[in-house]
Enzyme design. Structure first.
Site, PDB file in Angstrom:
ATOM      1  N   GLU A  67      -7.157 -10.935  -9.629  1.00  0.00           N
ATOM      2  CA  GLU A  67      -7.414  -9.713  -8.170  1.00  0.00           C
ATOM      3  C   GLU A  67      -8.243  -8.649  -7.866  1.00  0.00           C
ATOM      4  OE1 GLU A  67      -3.112  -8.638  -8.893  1.00  0.00           O
ATOM      5  OE2 GLU A  67      -2.666 -10.037 -10.183  1.00  0.00           O
ATOM      6  N   GLU A 116       1.714  -8.788 -16.103  1.00  0.00           N
ATOM      7  CA  GLU A 116       1.479  -6.602 -16.872  1.00  0.00           C
ATOM      8  C   GLU A 116       2.808  -7.246 -18.311  1.00  0.00           C
ATOM      9  OE1 GLU A 116       1.943  -5.611 -12.703  1.00  0.00           O
ATOM     10  OE2 GLU A 116       0.343  -6.737 -12.708  1.00  0.00           O
TER      11      GLU A 116
HETATM   12  O1  G3I Z   1       7.529  -9.274   3.664  1.00  0.00           O
HETATM   13  C1  G3I Z   1       8.547  -8.633   3.434  1.00  0.00           C
HETATM   14  C2  G3I Z   1       9.097  -8.050   5.035  1.00  0.00           C
HETATM   15  O2  G3I Z   1      10.241  -9.002   5.397  1.00  0.00           O
HETATM   16  C3  G3I Z   1       9.299  -6.770   4.788  1.00  0.00           C
HETATM   17  O3  G3I Z   1       9.913  -6.230   5.950  1.00  0.00           O
HETATM   18  C4  G3I Z   1       8.769  -5.699   3.947  1.00  0.00           C
HETATM   19  C5  G3I Z   1       9.305  -4.139   4.292  1.00  0.00           C
HETATM   20  O4  G3I Z   1       8.934  -3.409   2.547  1.00  0.00           O
HETATM   21  O5  G3I Z   1       8.327  -6.176   3.125  1.00  0.00           O
HETATM   22  C6  G3I Z   1       7.633  -7.661   2.817  1.00  0.00           C
HETATM   23  O6  G3I Z   1       7.541  -7.398   1.610  1.00  0.00           O
HETATM   24  C7  G3I Z   1       6.576  -6.431   1.097  1.00  0.00           C
HETATM   25  C8  G3I Z   1       5.768  -7.963   0.106  1.00  0.00           C
HETATM   26  O7  G3I Z   1       4.962  -7.163  -0.322  1.00  0.00           O
HETATM   27  C9  G3I Z   1       5.045  -8.456   1.154  1.00  0.00           C
HETATM   28  O8  G3I Z   1       4.049  -8.115   2.699  1.00  0.00           O
HETATM   29  C10 G3I Z   1       7.279  -6.162  -0.360  1.00  0.00           C
HETATM   30  O9  G3I Z   1       8.016  -5.557   0.366  1.00  0.00           O
HETATM   31  C11 G3I Z   1       6.215  -5.165  -0.757  1.00  0.00           C
HETATM   32  O10 G3I Z   1       6.583  -4.721  -2.179  1.00  0.00           O
HETATM   33  C12 G3I Z   1       5.346  -6.552  -1.548  1.00  0.00           C
HETATM   34  O11 G3I Z   1       4.446  -6.084  -1.999  1.00  0.00           O
HETATM   35  C13 G3I Z   1       3.419  -6.907  -3.067  1.00  0.00           C
HETATM   36  C14 G3I Z   1       3.267  -6.820  -5.070  1.00  0.00           C
HETATM   37  O12 G3I Z   1       2.527  -6.819  -5.348  1.00  0.00           O
HETATM   38  C15 G3I Z   1       4.887  -6.464  -5.193  1.00  0.00           C
HETATM   39  O13 G3I Z   1       4.986  -8.162  -5.235  1.00  0.00           O
HETATM   40  C16 G3I Z   1       2.336  -7.196  -2.070  1.00  0.00           C
HETATM   41  O14 G3I Z   1       2.223  -7.591  -1.590  1.00  0.00           O
HETATM   42  C17 G3I Z   1       0.766  -7.456  -3.817  1.00  0.00           C
HETATM   43  O15 G3I Z   1      -0.122  -7.419  -3.179  1.00  0.00           O
HETATM   44  C18 G3I Z   1       1.248  -7.455  -4.876  1.00  0.00           C
HETATM   45  O16 G3I Z   1       0.481  -8.193  -5.432  1.00  0.00           O
HETATM   46  C19 G3I Z   1       0.561  -7.395  -7.172  1.00  0.00           C
HETATM   47  C20 G3I Z   1       0.589  -8.851  -8.084  1.00  0.00           C
HETATM   48  O17 G3I Z   1       2.034  -9.656  -7.854  1.00  0.00           O
HETATM   49  C21 G3I Z   1       0.447  -8.183  -9.824  1.00  0.00           C
HETATM   50  N1  G3I Z   1      -0.269  -7.161 -10.199  1.00  0.00           N
HETATM   51  C22 G3I Z   1      -0.701  -5.991  -9.259  1.00  0.00           C
HETATM   52  C23 G3I Z   1      -0.927  -6.651  -7.398  1.00  0.00           C
HETATM   53  C24 G3I Z   1      -1.183  -5.604  -6.771  1.00  0.00           C
HETATM   54  O18 G3I Z   1      -0.280  -4.761  -6.534  1.00  0.00           O
END
Ligand code: G3I
Length: 373
Positions: free
Chosen positions: A265, A160
């Site tokens: 994705e 990105e």
């Molecule tokens: O694991 C923690 C947990 O311990 C905590 O209690 C909770 C509270 O918010 O957060 C959890 O972490 C979250 C994680 O996902 C796992 O669920 C993060 O807050 C959250 O920000 C994270 O979101 C991910 C996001 O990227 C940011 O990294 C999404 O799962 C993931 O699907 C998304 O993937 C991205 C690709 O990497 C890049 N392209 C876009 C795509 C969709 O946004």
């Protein structure tokens, strides 16, 4: 029966038998259906990596032949503090893929998001110099890619990097290092594992300006002698957009730049949107019941539209299987999807091929059929 009628009857029966014996049974899994075109992947979460989600893992192993770590290899998780790496989840992710002979994708090495602030600062909290940040990027890539050399097949090296208008995003990487950070990241990855397939990964490449920027980036990498093999078009789609024609143009134009194309994705959102098409993780919108219209199940007409949309998209991928090398869904079941919490927290989302009870949806059957045409 006259002789020629009889002859005709006999030939028809023989032909019928021949066709019957020649016809293999229709594939019942995604990985078999698309075997002669591309690998079919799923992004997996911590519960699937550790085996806690046994039902999700059963679907994964039965249906998919590629995995991507949804979060386990992002900088903040794998390298949370200076000189402190945590490979606990990443090692298990790679073991799972190796055990099941899957095509393993590392996501990702260089991104503006999910990268801790310390990465861009010195011990006193001052911004790093270009040289120091390049050194840090080099060490991170060398350590992570080096650890899985020969095991991880494909890396999302830079994620990105582009704005919607096709210019390079003013991320800390760009501001401190300058625009050659992309070339450098690819060089470091290639140095760490010369046989790994290297990808540039982004969303919304169906938008002409952004796609133009991606193609210019590919050309810049090629001119620098950097082995970029694949552009990942993430494929965070909506029921109504982008159009199939735009999806097809995106694949053919990217491939014309001399790379393979992966859909990295894939998911198809059926919920209403009040914001522009994006996958920007920083977007956060307040939950309003109007934005969550199906908390108790998807109405049949929407389910059917989703099935058709999925089939139309896979038909495009199948038609272009000479240049598409992978289609990865961003999750295994609807319950796993990031779209339950983004950009509105607490919605009930239906973007994948398996439902919350791990059952295949009508879209699953529709997708399986596309490989037969
Ligand atoms: O694991 C923690 C947990 O311990 C905590 O209690 C909770 C509270 O918010 O957060 C959890 O972490 C979250 C994680 O996902 C796992 O669920 C993060 O807050 C959250 O920000 C994270 O979101 C991910 C996001 O990227 C940011 O990294 C999404 O799962 C993931 O699907 C998304 O993937 C991205 C690709 O990497 C890049 N392209 C876009 C795509 C969709 O946004």
């Amino acid at each position: 029966m006259r002789l020629h009628h009889y002859m005709f009857f006999v030939s028809a029966v023989c032909l019928g038998n021949l066709v019957a014996t020649a016809q293999a049974p229709a594939p019942t899994t995604l990985k078999d259906a698309f075997r002669n075109g591309f690998v079919i992947g799923a992004a997996i979460n911590a519960d699937q990596i550790t085996g806690k989600d046994a039902r999700g893992d059963a679907i994964l192993v039965q249906q998919f032949n590629s995995i991507t770590a949804e979060n386990a290899m992002k900088w903040e998780i794998i390298h949370p503090r200076p000189n402190a790496y945590d490979f606990t989840l990443a090692d298990k992710f790679v073991e799972l893929g190796l055990k099941n002979h899957m095509f393993i994708v590392g996501h990702n090495l260089c991104w503006h998001s999910q990268t801790p602030d310390w990465v861009f600062k010195d011990r006193k909290g001052r911004p790093l110099t270009r040289e120091a940040l390049l050194q840090r990027l080099h060490d991170h890539i060398q350590t992570v890619v080096g650890r899985y050399k020969g095991k991880i097949d494909s890396w999302d090296v830079v994620n990105e990097a582009l704005n919607e208008d096709g210019t390079l995003r003013q991320s800390p990487w760009m501001k401190i290092i300058g625009e050659d950070y992309v070339v450098k990241a690819f060089q470091f990855a290639h140095e760490a594992d010369p046989n790994a397939q290297l990808n540039y990964n982004d969303y919304n490449l169906e938008t002409p300006a952004k796609r133009k920027g991606a193609i210019a980036l590919v050309k810049k990498l090629q001119a620098a002698g950097v082995p970029i093999a694949v552009v990942g078009n993430q494929g965070h789609l909506h029921l109504d957009s982008p159009s199939v024609a735009d999806e097809e143009t995106t694949i053919t134009e990217l491939a014309a730049a001399g790379v393979k194309v992966a859909i990295t994705e894939l998911d198809i959102d059926v919920l209403p949107r009040t914001w522009a098409q994006t996958a920007d993780v920083s977007l956060n919108i307040h939950l309003d019941p109007k934005l969550n219209p199906y908390p108790n199940g998807l109405p049949d007409d929407v389910q059917q539209r989703l099935a058709k949309r999925y089939a139309d998209f896979f038909a495009v991928c199948w038609r272009h299987r000479d240049v598409i090398n992978r289609v990865t869904l961003w999750g295994v079941t609807d319950g796993d999807s990031w779209l339950n919490d983004w950009p509105v927290q607490g919605r009930t989302s239906y973007p994948l091929l398996f439902d919350r009870n791990d059952k295949p949806k009508p879209a699953f059957a529709a997708v399986l059929k596309t490989a037969a045409n």
